[in-house]
Design an enzyme around this catalytic site. Sequence first.
Site, PDB file in Angstrom:
ATOM      1  N   CYS A   3      40.848  48.059  42.938  1.00 31.25           N
ATOM      2  CA  CYS A   3      42.029  48.443  42.150  1.00 31.25           C
ATOM      3  C   CYS A   3      43.278  48.582  43.021  1.00 31.25           C
ATOM      4  O   CYS A   3      44.382  48.745  42.501  1.00 31.25           O
ATOM      5  CB  CYS A   3      41.769  49.742  41.403  1.00 31.25           C
ATOM      6  SG  CYS A   3      40.377  49.655  40.274  1.00 31.25           S
ATOM      7  N   HIS A  46      45.768  49.221  32.862  1.00 32.35           N
ATOM      8  CA  HIS A  46      45.211  49.023  34.195  1.00 32.35           C
ATOM      9  C   HIS A  46      44.586  47.639  34.344  1.00 32.35           C
ATOM     10  O   HIS A  46      43.370  47.512  34.508  1.00 32.35           O
ATOM     11  CB  HIS A  46      44.185  50.129  34.469  1.00 32.35           C
ATOM     12  CG  HIS A  46      43.659  50.164  35.865  1.00 32.35           C
ATOM     13  ND1 HIS A  46      44.346  49.670  36.958  1.00 32.35           N
ATOM     14  CD2 HIS A  46      42.482  50.652  36.362  1.00 32.35           C
ATOM     15  CE1 HIS A  46      43.617  49.851  38.048  1.00 32.35           C
ATOM     16  NE2 HIS A  46      42.485  50.427  37.711  1.00 32.35           N
TER      17      HIS A  46
END
Lengths: 384, 136
Positions: free
Chosen positions: A88, A328
């Site tokens: 991420c 996200h």
Amino acid sequence: MSLQDAFVAGVGFHPFGRFPDKTLKEISGHAALAALSDAALDPDGIDAVFCSNAYAGLLNGQESVRGETWMRTLGIGGIPIINVENACAGGGTAVYLATMAVRSGQFRRVLVVGAEKMYSGDTARAIAALATSSDIEFTQGIGMQFAAVDAIRVKKVMSEENIGEDALNWIASKSHANGALNPIAQFQKPMTPEEVGTSRMIADPVRLYMCSAISDGAAACVIAADGGTRKVRIAGSALASSPVRARQGKRSTAMRAAEACYAQAAVGPDAIDFAEVHDAVAPIELIYYRDLGFCPPGGVARFVAEERPALRGSMPFNPSGGINSRGHPVGATGVAQICELTLQISGDAGDRQLDRARRGIALNAGGWMGEDPAVNAIHILEAV
Amino acid sequence: MDGMTEQKTNPHVFVLKDELPNGPGLRAARCRACGRHTQGRVLVCAHCFSDDLEALAAGHSAELIEHSIARVPAGGFDAPYAIGQIRTDEGMILFAPLLGDPQAFGPGKRLRFVQVDHPTGISGFAYELEEDGAPE
């Protein structure tokens, strides 16, 4: 030591959300063109491209040369195209590498693109892909999922700082209120703390409306040796991996990256006006209030009670809505944080524009290793 | 890969009775130089970098640091289930599945390693509360 400064000269997005009819190339290309336009450059004006993506291999079947496929759609080739994967934190890592490349004098104008296409209608498939952002030898087959890992982290800070669930609900509500002001956010609906606190439990004490969603989206920025019209300088750029705690002590990944970034920028937390942090679950902000130095150990409950992280508070956190509300798309997240800092600092953040935004910090976290996020990329941007 | 690993859910995390000394338990390495343990197959000691290591099973007893109850299942698990971050008596810290009433767990609770044999013939592992589970 830098040979030249690095600036963010342009930013662009493809909105975050669910776009089943668009390809990853279209999503990434949309953001890249927007950033080039913002920097008043055509594709021939850049020297190199850094592309961030985590899961196109698992979710879209494009295991390698992802960036080259994205750029070919825009007619860009012949220059260095570097693919970056760091879970991420791939976006923040790509910005870190691009900053280093410009500061070194190797390039004058670099395009950074982060993109991800995670929505397929099969949430379990996306969750399984996310779970590979850890040492799978240790984490597969034990029921680990990132919501549970973050839930455990939140419970620890709640215990250490004497924080109740009301604070968690308020933080998520605050992020949703900010997201409602962000036109590229996946969730643009305000949510009361009561609505957050009565939503379905996902992993105690983390509830549904505290969690980020499965997202498609892209963000891009141009990092250059000249500031262009935005005039936003990258004052600090740091990366840290998960410490081997057995030998390296108690300082977390975030504390290590923050210390390096503050030192490079020659400022401390008191010189920072706002923050974008990696709130894959909204209450994880609690950890970063402390680890980034905005309140001392034992001071987190008061920091929240005084609503300092609110959009009109004294230290706004996640004015974009954060991952919790903006969405996200993993490879895009760290780049989107840099874009938000740039928009705020250059006064282009629209309805969510902060009253004071001369210097901001972004923390992009990725994966899990041992006792910490596997990587943290931290940047400090400032007006010049 | 030895034959027995194919019978386990987590071949790198735990070993069966006859795989390593002190089995069953967590796969670990004890450093002959400093005496401390590192989880898994490693080439050097995480504490002192020595490569004089002895592979063995460890983690038979542990303390719960914190846990959560997952309400959305991960692969192979039926929600709700408990997962915890634990510290073994040798000092290794890891995530592990918890066996038993999810509500019964809490920070400081004493745990023991258990091998979980599934009807499919595959073995897994978990930690369950020691007799009274009370913190020491």
